[in-house]
Scaffold this active site. Sequence first.
Site, PDB file in Angstrom:
ATOM      1  N   LYS A  30      34.859  17.105  -1.298  1.00 11.16           N
ATOM      2  CA  LYS A  30      35.426  18.054  -0.339  1.00 11.16           C
ATOM      3  C   LYS A  30      35.435  17.502   1.088  1.00 11.16           C
ATOM      4  O   LYS A  30      36.345  17.809   1.870  1.00 11.16           O
ATOM      5  CB  LYS A  30      34.663  19.381  -0.402  1.00 11.16           C
ATOM      6  N   TYR A  77      30.325  17.055  -5.391  1.00 14.03           N
ATOM      7  CA  TYR A  77      31.226  18.082  -4.872  1.00 14.03           C
ATOM      8  C   TYR A  77      31.380  17.931  -3.360  1.00 14.03           C
ATOM      9  O   TYR A  77      32.499  17.970  -2.822  1.00 14.03           O
ATOM     10  CB  TYR A  77      30.676  19.460  -5.229  1.00 14.03           C
TER      11      TYR A  77
END
Length: 256
Positions: free
Chosen positions: A166, A162
């Site tokens: 991002k 993640y």
Amino acid sequence: MSFAEFDINFSLKGKIALVTGAAKGIGKAIAVLYAEKGADVILIDISDEVLTVEKTIRDLGRNTLVLKTDLTKRDQIKSSVERALNMFGRIDILVNCAGVVFLDDAENLSEEDWDITMAVNLKAPFILSQFVAHQMIKQKAGCIVNIASQAGFIALDKHIAYTASKAAIIGITKVMAAEWAEYGIRVNAVSPTVILTELGKKAWAGPVGDAMKKKIPVGRFGQPEEVAACAVFLASDAAGMITGSNLVIDGGYTIQ
């Protein structure tokens, strides 16, 4: 881009917005608030829950279109953009909000979970932005809002994939902003802390959530509507001088 007078109420009247991940959480909040501010909204999601959002937007008196789309499939993304343009003729605002998260230690995360995370969180926003940018370049105007995360620039346990996705979103936001500014296109990212979506409430309930809130100076988690409010501002003419930025919504977590 020249300066244009703007509505102090941050109106989006007359705008056509496309929002991914629109069925629930932050994406739903953005789609509904955009409609409340006068935009017609194209809703992209793979879940049937998006039909409830469609009804809400129609009840607000705005036009809408639901596009059930698997964002891991390039051909489906391309087809959805084409259908949106066939109906509305233009896209003024793109919000890349759809995302997934798989939590595991860095030494244990599976390659499959890594690949899915990158496909949905990074590749899909890039491909969708490419397709939409071709239209925005023709229009000589447009706005893209990428939903990133505080995990994009700080370390969070068990968030290896993640965090990577991002961080990359924040990076490509800057490149797209630099390359497309000459066409009147603004591109910005928004990086929230823990937001109390349905998933967020479950993931951060109990002692783990209490411990996290103690690290946030304002002492609480965020609400989807607070992210939506920032997305409205960035999409409005009031933000005409803002491009390539990463707006952090974290209650002060990352200033420490």
